[in-house]
Design a protein around this motif. Structure first.
Motif, PDB file in Angstrom:
ATOM      1  N   HIS A  90      -2.588 -11.932   7.610  1.00 35.80           N
ATOM      2  CA  HIS A  90      -2.652 -10.589   8.200  1.00 35.80           C
ATOM      3  C   HIS A  90      -2.852  -9.487   7.164  1.00 35.80           C
ATOM      4  N   VAL A  91      -3.199  -9.854   5.947  1.00 40.42           N
ATOM      5  CA  VAL A  91      -3.408  -8.879   4.877  1.00 40.42           C
ATOM      6  C   VAL A  91      -4.895  -8.834   4.524  1.00 40.42           C
ATOM      7  N   PRO A  92      -5.527  -7.645   4.462  1.00 41.36           N
ATOM      8  CA  PRO A  92      -6.932  -7.578   4.016  1.00 41.36           C
ATOM      9  C   PRO A  92      -7.027  -7.943   2.542  1.00 41.36           C
ATOM     10  N   VAL A  93      -7.841  -8.939   2.244  1.00 41.05           N
ATOM     11  CA  VAL A  93      -7.968  -9.389   0.853  1.00 41.05           C
ATOM     12  C   VAL A  93      -9.359  -9.139   0.283  1.00 41.05           C
ATOM     13  N   ARG A  94     -10.349  -8.952   1.134  1.00 40.62           N
ATOM     14  CA  ARG A  94     -11.682  -8.587   0.663  1.00 40.62           C
ATOM     15  C   ARG A  94     -12.475  -7.999   1.824  1.00 40.62           C
ATOM     16  N   ALA A  95     -13.598  -7.362   1.476  1.00 40.16           N
ATOM     17  CA  ALA A  95     -14.393  -6.669   2.482  1.00 40.16           C
ATOM     18  C   ALA A  95     -15.856  -7.060   2.359  1.00 40.16           C
ATOM     19  N   GLU A 119       3.065   8.832   0.648  1.00 39.81           N
ATOM     20  CA  GLU A 119       3.032   7.556  -0.068  1.00 39.81           C
ATOM     21  C   GLU A 119       1.680   6.863   0.110  1.00 39.81           C
ATOM     22  N   PHE A 120       1.096   6.994   1.304  1.00 43.35           N
ATOM     23  CA  PHE A 120      -0.233   6.411   1.527  1.00 43.35           C
ATOM     24  C   PHE A 120      -1.240   7.009   0.554  1.00 43.35           C
ATOM     25  N   TRP A 121      -1.300   8.344   0.504  1.00 45.75           N
ATOM     26  CA  TRP A 121      -2.297   8.978  -0.366  1.00 45.75           C
ATOM     27  C   TRP A 121      -1.971   8.771  -1.835  1.00 45.75           C
ATOM     28  N   ALA A 122      -0.684   8.576  -2.148  1.00 47.38           N
ATOM     29  CA  ALA A 122      -0.327   8.226  -3.528  1.00 47.38           C
ATOM     30  C   ALA A 122      -0.914   6.867  -3.901  1.00 47.38           C
ATOM     31  N   GLU A 123      -0.940   5.943  -2.943  1.00 43.67           N
ATOM     32  CA  GLU A 123      -1.558   4.632  -3.201  1.00 43.67           C
ATOM     33  C   GLU A 123      -3.069   4.772  -3.392  1.00 43.67           C
ATOM     34  N   VAL A 124      -3.702   5.651  -2.608  1.00 39.17           N
ATOM     35  CA  VAL A 124      -5.138   5.874  -2.781  1.00 39.17           C
ATOM     36  C   VAL A 124      -5.399   6.479  -4.160  1.00 39.17           C
ATOM     37  N   ARG A 125      -4.598   7.463  -4.527  1.00 40.07           N
ATOM     38  CA  ARG A 125      -4.757   8.077  -5.851  1.00 40.07           C
ATOM     39  C   ARG A 125      -4.576   7.034  -6.954  1.00 40.07           C
ATOM     40  N   ARG A 126      -3.570   6.172  -6.807  1.00 34.20           N
ATOM     41  CA  ARG A 126      -3.312   5.132  -7.799  1.00 34.20           C
ATOM     42  C   ARG A 126      -4.510   4.184  -7.910  1.00 34.20           C
ATOM     43  N   CYS A 127      -5.115   3.860  -6.770  1.00 32.13           N
ATOM     44  CA  CYS A 127      -6.288   2.972  -6.771  1.00 32.13           C
ATOM     45  C   CYS A 127      -7.437   3.592  -7.562  1.00 32.13           C
ATOM     46  N   GLU A 180       3.809  -5.701   9.801  1.00 26.43           N
ATOM     47  CA  GLU A 180       5.081  -6.335  10.123  1.00 26.43           C
ATOM     48  C   GLU A 180       4.982  -7.857  10.082  1.00 26.43           C
ATOM     49  N   ALA A 181       3.811  -8.395  10.442  1.00 24.75           N
ATOM     50  CA  ALA A 181       3.633  -9.853  10.461  1.00 24.75           C
ATOM     51  C   ALA A 181       3.270 -10.419   9.096  1.00 24.75           C
ATOM     52  N   SER A 182       2.917  -9.563   8.148  1.00 26.15           N
ATOM     53  CA  SER A 182       2.479 -10.019   6.833  1.00 26.15           C
ATOM     54  C   SER A 182       3.677 -10.265   5.923  1.00 26.15           C
ATOM     55  N   PRO A 183       3.477 -10.967   4.822  1.00 21.72           N
ATOM     56  CA  PRO A 183       4.577 -11.180   3.869  1.00 21.72           C
ATOM     57  C   PRO A 183       4.804  -9.990   2.937  1.00 21.72           C
ATOM     58  N   MET A 184       4.059  -8.895   3.099  1.00 25.55           N
ATOM     59  CA  MET A 184       4.141  -7.746   2.207  1.00 25.55           C
ATOM     60  C   MET A 184       4.854  -6.577   2.871  1.00 25.55           C
ATOM     61  N   ASP A 185       5.397  -5.688   2.036  1.00 21.67           N
ATOM     62  CA  ASP A 185       5.867  -4.428   2.580  1.00 21.67           C
ATOM     63  C   ASP A 185       4.662  -3.517   2.790  1.00 21.67           C
ATOM     64  N   ALA A 186       4.887  -2.350   3.401  1.00 21.67           N
ATOM     65  CA  ALA A 186       3.765  -1.481   3.771  1.00 21.67           C
ATOM     66  C   ALA A 186       2.969  -1.034   2.560  1.00 21.67           C
ATOM     67  N   SER A 187       3.635  -0.669   1.466  1.00 22.32           N
ATOM     68  CA  SER A 187       2.921  -0.213   0.270  1.00 22.32           C
ATOM     69  C   SER A 187       2.065  -1.324  -0.311  1.00 22.32           C
ATOM     70  N   GLY A 188       2.608  -2.523  -0.360  1.00 21.30           N
ATOM     71  CA  GLY A 188       1.844  -3.648  -0.895  1.00 21.30           C
ATOM     72  C   GLY A 188       0.647  -3.976  -0.034  1.00 21.30           C
ATOM     73  N   TRP A 189       0.831  -3.911   1.297  1.00 21.74           N
ATOM     74  CA  TRP A 189      -0.269  -4.178   2.222  1.00 21.74           C
ATOM     75  C   TRP A 189      -1.384  -3.156   2.015  1.00 21.74           C
ATOM     76  N   VAL A 190      -1.021  -1.874   1.953  1.00 24.98           N
ATOM     77  CA  VAL A 190      -2.013  -0.822   1.747  1.00 24.98           C
ATOM     78  C   VAL A 190      -2.707  -0.995   0.402  1.00 24.98           C
ATOM     79  N   ARG A 191      -1.944  -1.385  -0.619  1.00 26.09           N
ATOM     80  CA  ARG A 191      -2.530  -1.581  -1.956  1.00 26.09           C
ATOM     81  C   ARG A 191      -3.596  -2.679  -1.923  1.00 26.09           C
ATOM     82  N   SER A 192      -3.303  -3.777  -1.204  1.00 24.38           N
ATOM     83  CA  SER A 192      -4.286  -4.858  -1.099  1.00 24.38           C
ATOM     84  C   SER A 192      -5.521  -4.392  -0.344  1.00 24.38           C
ATOM     85  N   TYR A 193      -5.302  -3.643   0.725  1.00 26.30           N
ATOM     86  CA  TYR A 193      -6.416  -3.119   1.513  1.00 26.30           C
ATOM     87  C   TYR A 193      -7.297  -2.185   0.685  1.00 26.30           C
ATOM     88  N   LEU A 194      -6.687  -1.287  -0.072  1.00 27.29           N
ATOM     89  CA  LEU A 194      -7.465  -0.347  -0.889  1.00 27.29           C
ATOM     90  C   LEU A 194      -8.226  -1.070  -1.993  1.00 27.29           C
TER      91      LEU A 194
END
Length: 759
Positions: free
Chosen positions: A612-617, A681-689, A566-580
């Motif tokens: 507030h977005v994960p960009v690297r690990a 939608e979460f697992w669809a993002e994982v599959r896409r990754c 909620e605090a990030s500039p991304m929507d939930a799908s975009g945030w998850v995509r960056s995290y993955l």
């Protein structure tokens, strides 16, 4: 008698306050001879100061005392190094009287302290009484204050003193019936969820709820829950009810385990140990409920170590996840990561001829110790050795956990100390904080210095937490090899993925236990390693967070990951995509391109956040967990230990079990439950990754086919089954694959032909 406090009203209370503060018995209040106008001016200033408050105290409704509270960071104490966030200053004056009532002052003092600690953000109360005031000094000590040092405050020489919340409330104040009930509810719900996930117990549908009956039929549990992907049970904790002989009964996780002891399969001699670990987990949960008050809104801006200390879950899969068998009450307060306590390590000198120091590439012994110990500290260590007639050049320096020194080394290794094969050098000057992994410490005095991982002979989550000198000898070389592999790979570099290298390892082997052929925990008691700090790797605008923080909920139930999105500039799908992209893509690439597997659970990943977005690990704990899963792959001789011949159907579990089942199913459940992102939608993002990685690496097509990461099902490897089978040593760390426990298969949420998940 009942004491209360209310804001001071100068119009009403001035005459009374003037009489109190100028009374001869109030000499230490420093207002002797002050006029009414002078007292009025002083308290008008206090009332107007947002960092200073004045309070009138009453006992049974009658004015009886004066109190002040203040923020030390905005006071004459501000420059003192002991002052820290969470401190609150306090003054108290009991109304002078010629007819004192026994116990009256203690009643007032307790009321003022309770008033101070009613603010849950307050961690310590600070006082600075005149050193000549013996009576208030004794009262302070009786209520838990400890004198830090004597300071000159100009108008007086003061005994700067601190009282922690736990010192005031008592060491077991957190163990209240209300907190225990909350902790029991959460842990029983987790036990049902995780044991059902591992197919140890089988709830059955019962109207619009679920029912789980104990084998003897004497008790049962009813609850509402949703079954999500990977057979994850999202239980509504408030709906959970225990029934005994048809009547509602208190929830009790130890009773639950005893009721289901047969299906759980815990060997009879080990059942008490498991129950003890559950008791310790409950105690920890109660402490966190009492003291971990930070909201997710506050944690969004918390620094790395504040966030680490705020975590409440420990491990999302294990039920008994905070065992810590061996710690007493004082140890818990001093060393548990959730207390956020500053820890100073003990240092030993270990005879060089009996000690192995392994160093990473381009790191010398001198550079290691120069970086970790100031010249003055090294000089003091040398002086200790010379004072005993010993040559400092004959010794290496070993950091040890304070608990380990007091409870193990000073006694179990008494002969080694007497022979001067080991020499206690004293306490180091740097402050550290324990990480969630208990025995690893982050340097808060010098954050750029290494983490220090120490041997710790307590029982925690299926292991004695020792360190083997023999096993660690190759650790720096393994880390250097993995680091080079990662740094030379363009895909991993593109993800920003890197490893925090374990740069040096040290272990003493001159004891009687190492002379035995049989291996034992006694051979893992005097060892340590140094791991790189992530702090120097940060760029401007970046923050650090342990990945386990993504699963954190605060005391109100709010999820930190939800607040991050909620605090990030991304929507939930975009945030998850960056995290993955930061987390899953590197894990997939390491498997397919290098046959390289890590243990990438929440505590072993440090996320770098931007807005507030994960960009690297950043991966840590590499030396103990990494594995090259093909015995035909050539590796340098010094890192031969990491190579293993893993069956092809097991290799993919490094993603399916360790990532999907071990972490992502919990994260997906939080996002789905909070209405942030449906799990489909979460697992669809994982599959896409995973699919995107395959598309961008056609040269790995053969590996993509061999690993078959999108297979319809994968083997269900179970963590709790491991711990239940052997609560003392749940896996053989030298052959972890052979220790795995399976329970059939799980439906793969990213299967190539799978378009929906379980309802």
């Amino acid at each position: 008698m009942k004491a209360t406090l209310e804001p001071l009203d100068l119009d009403r209370d001035l005459a009374l306050v003037h009489a109190w503060v100028t009374h001869p018995r109030s000499v230490y209040w420093e207002m002797q001879g002050a006029s009414v106008d002078e007292v009025a001016a002083e308290y008008a200033r206090i009332v107007a100061d947002p960092h200073h408050q004045a309070w009138l105290g009453r006992v049974d409704g009658e004015p009886a005392f004066l109190a002040e509270t203040y923020d030390p960071a905005h006071s004459p104490l501000a420059s003192l190094p002991e002052i820290a966030p969470g401190d609150l200053g306090m003054h108290v004056l009991v109304a002078p009287t010629d007819s004192p009532v026994p116990g009256f002052t203690r009643l007032v003092f307790r009321a003022v302290m309770e008033h101070c600690f009613a603010d849950t953000s307050v961690r310590r109360v600070v006082v600075e009484p005149d050193v000549r005031n013996d009576r208030i000094g004794a009262m302070n000590a009786a209520f838990g204050f400890v004198v830090a040092r004597v300071v000159d405050l100009g108008s007086k020489t003061a005994a700067l003193s601190f009282c922690t919340r736990s010192a005031f409330e008592g060491p077991t104040a957190h163990l209240s019936p209300e907190r225990l009930a909350t902790a029991q509810r959460h842990l029983v719900a987790k036990a049902i969820s995780e044991y059902a996930h591992e197919r140890i117990v089988t709830p059955v549908a019962d109207a619009d709820a679920w029912r789980l009956a104990a084998p003897d039929g004497g008790s049962s549990y009813t609850f509402r829950a949703r079954r999500l992907a990977l057979e994850h049970w999202a239980i509504e904790e408030d709906s959970l009810t225990r029934w005994v002989d048809g009547a509602p009964a208190d929830l009790d996780v130890q009773a639950f385990v005893a009721e289901f002891a047969g299906p759980l399969g815990i060997p009879d001699p080990l059942l008490p140990t498991y129950l003890e670990e559950l008791a310790s987990t409950l105690a920890s949960a109660c402490w966190k409920l009492a003291h971990s008050s930070a909201s997710v809104a506050q944690l969004l801006e918390a620094d790395y170590q504040e966030l680490e200390a705020a975590m409440t879950e420990g491990h999302p899969g294990f039920v008994a996840n905070n065992g810590r068998i061996g710690y007493d009450l004082a140890d818990y307060a001093a060393y548990a990561p959730e207390t956020g306590s500053a820890v100073r390590l003990e240092w030993l000198a270990a005879r060089r001829s009996l000690t192995r120091l392994s160093l990473g590439q381009d790191l010398s012994e001198a550079r290691l110790y120069d970086g970790e110990l100031d010249a003055s500290v090294r000089a003091s260590f040398s002086a200790v050795l010379r004072g005993l007639g010993l040559d400092p050049d004959d010794y290496l320096y070993v950091p040890v956990h304070p608990w380990q020194w007091r409870h193990q080394l000073a006694i179990t290794f008494a002969p080694d100390l007497a022979r001067r094969d080991l020499v206690h050098l004293g306490t180091g000057p740097d402050d550290y904080r324990a990480q969630q992994s208990i025995r690893t410490f982050f340097n808060t005095t010098r954050p750029e210095r290494h983490y220090v991982k120490t041997a710790l002979s307590i029982q925690n989550m299926g292991f004695k937490r020792g360190l083997s000198p023999r096993y660690m000898a190759a650790t720096p070389a393994i880390n250097d090899w993995v680091h080079r592999l990662v740094e030379d790979d363009p895909t991993l570099k593109g993800c920003g993925f890197t490893v925090l290298r374990e740069r040096a390892a040290i272990g003493y082997t001159g004891d009687a236990f190492h002379a035995l052929d049989v291996r034992s925990p006694y051979q893992k008691m005097v060892a340590a390693l140094w791991r790189e700090s992530p702090v120097p790797l940060l760029s401007r605008g970046e923050r650090l967070a342990s990945m386990t923080s993504l699963l954190h909920r605060d005391a109100s139930g709010a999820a930190l990951v939800t607040a991050m999105i909620e605090a990030s500039p991304m929507d939930a799908s975009g945030w998850v995509r960056s995290y993955l992209h930061a987390y899953v893509r590197p894990i997939v690439h390491c498997l397919l391109a290098h046959e390289l597997a890590f243990m990438p659970h929440g505590e072993n990943l440090v996320l770098v956040l931007r807005d507030h977005v994960p960009v690297r690990a950043l991966m840590k704990d590499v030396g103990e967990e990494v594995c090259v899963m093909d015995s035909s792959i050539a590796v340098p001789e010094e890192v031969e230990r990491v190579r293993a011949d893993v069956p092809q159907d097991i290799k993919a579990l490094a993603l399916h079990t360790d990532v999907f089942d071990g972490f992502l199913r919990h994260l997906a459940a939080i996002l789905d439950t909070d209405g942030v992102l449906p799990e489909a939608e979460f697992w669809a993002e994982v599959r896409r990754c995973v699919e995107q990685h395959a598309e961008e690496h056609p040269e790995l097509a053969a590996q993509v086919e061999a690993y078959d990461l999108q297979r319809p099902e994968f083997r269900h490897s179970c963590l709790n089954r491991l711990q239940l089978l052997n609560t003392l040593e749940m896996v053989d760390i030298t052959d972890q694959a052979s220790s795995l426990q399976y329970a059939g298969t799980l439906v793969n949420p990213i299967a190539a032909d799978r378009h929906e998940v379980i309802d």
